[in-house]
Design a protein around this motif. Structure first.
Motif, short mmCIF file in Angstrom:
data_model
loop_
_atom_site.label_atom_id
_atom_site.label_comp_id
_atom_site.label_asym_id
_atom_site.label_seq_id
_atom_site.Cartn_x
_atom_site.Cartn_y
_atom_site.Cartn_z
N LYS A 172 0.82 -1.21 0.00
CA LYS A 172 0.00 0.00 0.00
C LYS A 172 0.85 1.26 0.00
O LYS A 172 0.32 2.35 -0.20
N GLY A 173 2.15 1.10 0.25
CA GLY A 173 3.01 2.27 0.13
C GLY A 173 3.90 2.51 1.31
O GLY A 173 3.85 1.81 2.33
N PRO A 174 4.75 3.55 1.21
CA PRO A 174 5.70 3.88 2.26
C PRO A 174 5.05 4.72 3.37
O PRO A 174 3.96 5.28 3.17
N ASN A 175 5.75 4.81 4.49
CA ASN A 175 5.28 5.71 5.54
C ASN A 175 6.26 6.84 5.82
O ASN A 175 5.97 7.72 6.64
N ARG A 176 7.43 6.83 5.15
CA ARG A 176 8.38 7.93 5.30
C ARG A 176 9.02 8.21 3.96
O ARG A 176 9.46 7.28 3.27
N PRO A 235 7.76 -7.80 4.35
CA PRO A 235 8.43 -7.32 5.55
C PRO A 235 8.74 -5.83 5.43
O PRO A 235 8.53 -5.21 4.37
N GLU A 236 9.26 -5.26 6.49
CA GLU A 236 9.74 -3.89 6.43
C GLU A 236 10.91 -3.82 5.45
O GLU A 236 11.79 -4.68 5.46
N PHE A 237 10.92 -2.80 4.59
CA PHE A 237 12.03 -2.67 3.65
C PHE A 237 12.23 -1.21 3.28
O PHE A 237 11.39 -0.35 3.58
N THR A 238 13.33 -0.93 2.62
CA THR A 238 13.65 0.42 2.15
C THR A 238 13.66 0.42 0.63
O THR A 238 14.12 -0.53 0.00
N LEU A 239 13.16 1.51 0.05
CA LEU A 239 13.12 1.69 -1.40
C LEU A 239 13.95 2.91 -1.78
O LEU A 239 13.88 3.95 -1.13
N ILE A 289 14.32 8.26 -1.13
CA ILE A 289 14.46 7.15 -0.19
C ILE A 289 13.13 7.01 0.54
O ILE A 289 12.59 8.01 1.06
N TYR A 290 12.61 5.79 0.62
CA TYR A 290 11.28 5.55 1.17
C TYR A 290 11.33 4.35 2.11
O TYR A 290 11.86 3.30 1.76
N ASP A 291 10.74 4.51 3.27
CA ASP A 291 10.64 3.42 4.23
C ASP A 291 9.25 2.81 4.16
O ASP A 291 8.24 3.53 4.25
#
Length: 467
Positions: free
Chosen positions: A278-282, A315-319, A305-307
């Protein structure tokens, strides 16, 4: 007043909703065929009569609108009825392309008011997406809206509301979500092909004047040939006619959404589809105007950069995202999904997997220990990690689409099938805003030098902090 032909056509479309006759791309799970070549069986097997067509109108006959028609009109059972554009030359060109009896107008409302049109394709500048899209839905038309779905997040919520209230279909035009390549990537990810995801890297670089939006200006561009006031609408500041602003609108914040809205949104769409995200939160971005200093007020280089938070699907990941309009290597695009046991790359016309599992035995660094300690350590180590043999599967896999494959065709086929059979589309308004929101906020982060906190569930900005 509706004619008998219109009633007949309407009745046909209603009947289609209650039958099992498929008239679209078959929604099958993709498998490798003929040496890992991806294929999809097309379920169209019916010849449609004159009253059986889905009749559409095109609003925005520019570069993207014309490209859309190349794909849409290849889908069986679809007929273009009218074209709206604000430049006289494009209306002339529409008749050259689609027939001299094609209805053309500078006022898109004439298309929305026609009872014989079932759906509209909206390919106008970003600042007009929501205005025209919402009017189309309220006029009872199914809507195919180019990406980004809206220029402003609040307009996105208004469009979602209009779709809900009118019960009309919305398909957002980011074709990757209909691609067999991305469907295969989705299947591989769900099967655990790369282990636990931790990082996604994606870029969409260009190295040409046209790629950097320096579109050609027609020789007759003037207030006489362009409906400038309708272009500005009430969404942009009132200024005297400027052909650069009209024909190269992507270069200006007042009409467009920059590299983020043009290209980041494609990357978000593909990633969200593959991962069911659904998308990033930061959200954090940086960049600037490095090369194409032609009067534009948007960057030609942006890095983001997106968290992403942990969800049921990933899982939690970085983009990390990148667009560079002065990429001297020639440009290109790629997605790289990196996990604990491998990587998955989507590039060109295929998807590939490269695996390297982390060894169960961690190894050791004992050469600085006393000799007796080394012996004791090794005895314990080999008891805990005894040598074993196992069958190793293929460490590299690659799947490619046929050369003639078109995801744009599939995207329109999905849309028209949904109209006929009253089914859902692959990229509805909610999906569209979840892709557009982070792209639009990439601009916010860049121009305001802020870290933006976004709620991907409710699709609202929670807070931001100046960096």
């Amino acid at each position: 007043m509706k004619t008998d032909n219109q009633h007949s056509r309407r009745n046909f479309l209603k009947k289609m909703a209650s039958t099992a006759v498929a008239a679209s791309v078959a929604p099958t799970i993709l498998l490798p065929r003929n040496g890992n070549v991806l294929s999809r069986e097309i379920a169209y097997r019916k010849t449609f009569g004159a009253n059986d067509h889905i009749q559409i109108g095109l609003i925005g006959g520019g570069i993207q609108g014309t490209s859309n028609m190349e794909s849409a009109l290849k889908v069986p059972g679809v007929k273009l009825m009218a074209v709206a554009d604000l430049y006289d030359g494009r209306l002339v060109r529409a008749k050259e392309l689609y027939g001299h009896d094609m209805a053309t107008t500078k006022d898109y409302r004439e298309i929305l008011n026609r009872p014989d049109i079932d759906a509209v394709v909206v390919a106008v500048p970003d600042h007009l997406h929501a205005q025209i899209g919402i009017e189309a839905l309220k006029a009872g038309k199914a809507l195919y809206c180019e990406k980004p779905m809206t220029k402003l997040i609040e307009e996105g919520h208004a469009l979602i509301k209009a779709a809900h209230e009118t019960k009309q279909l919305v398909q957002v035009g980011s074709q990757r979500v209909s691609s067999i390549i991305y469907a295969k990537a989705r299947e591989l990810f769900r099967a655990g092909a790369i282990g636990e995801l931790n990082l996604v890297e994606a870029y969409y670089d260009r190295h040409s004047a046209q790629g950097a939006w320096q579109y050609s200006l027609p020789l007759d561009a003037s207030p006489e040939t362009v409906d400038w006031d309708r272009f500005l609408s009430d969404k942009a500041p009132k200024i005297p006619f400027d052909p650069l602003h009209f024909f190269r609108w992507r270069n200006y914040q007042r009409y467009g959404t920059g590299v983020a809205g043009d290209l980041f949104v494609h990357l978000f769409s593909g990633i969200h589809f593959v991962l069911d995200s659904k998308g990033p939160n930061r959200i954090m971005t940086s960049g600037g105007l490095r090369y194409w200093k032609d009067g534009r007020d948007v960057p030609d280089l942006m890095v983001g950069i997106y968290d992403y938070p942990k969800t049921e699907s990933h899982p939690e990941f970085t983009l990390t995202l990148r667009v560079n309009f002065a990429d001297g290597s020639g440009g290109g695009q790629q997605f790289r999904f990196i996990g604990s046991e491998g990587q998955m790359i989507i590039s060109g016309r295929g998807v590939s997997i490269k695996k390297k599992r982390l060894a169960e035995a961690p190894g050791y660094t004992i050469n600085t220990f006393p000799e007796a300690m080394q012996e004791a350590f090794l005895k314990t180590y080999h008891e805990k990690y005894p040598a074993k043999f196992e069958v190793i599967g293929p460490q590299e896999e690659e799947y490619t689409a046929p050369r003639e494959y078109s995801d744009s065709y599939d995207h329109f086929a999905n849309f028209f099938n949904a109209i006929r059979n009253k089914t859902g589309v692959v990229e509805d308004a909610v999906f569209g805003l979840r892709a557009a929101g982070p792209a639009l906020l990439s601009n916010t982060s860049h121009f305001e030098r802020k870290i933006v906190h976004w709620n991907p569930e409710t699709m609202v900005v929670e807070r931001s902090a100046t960096t």
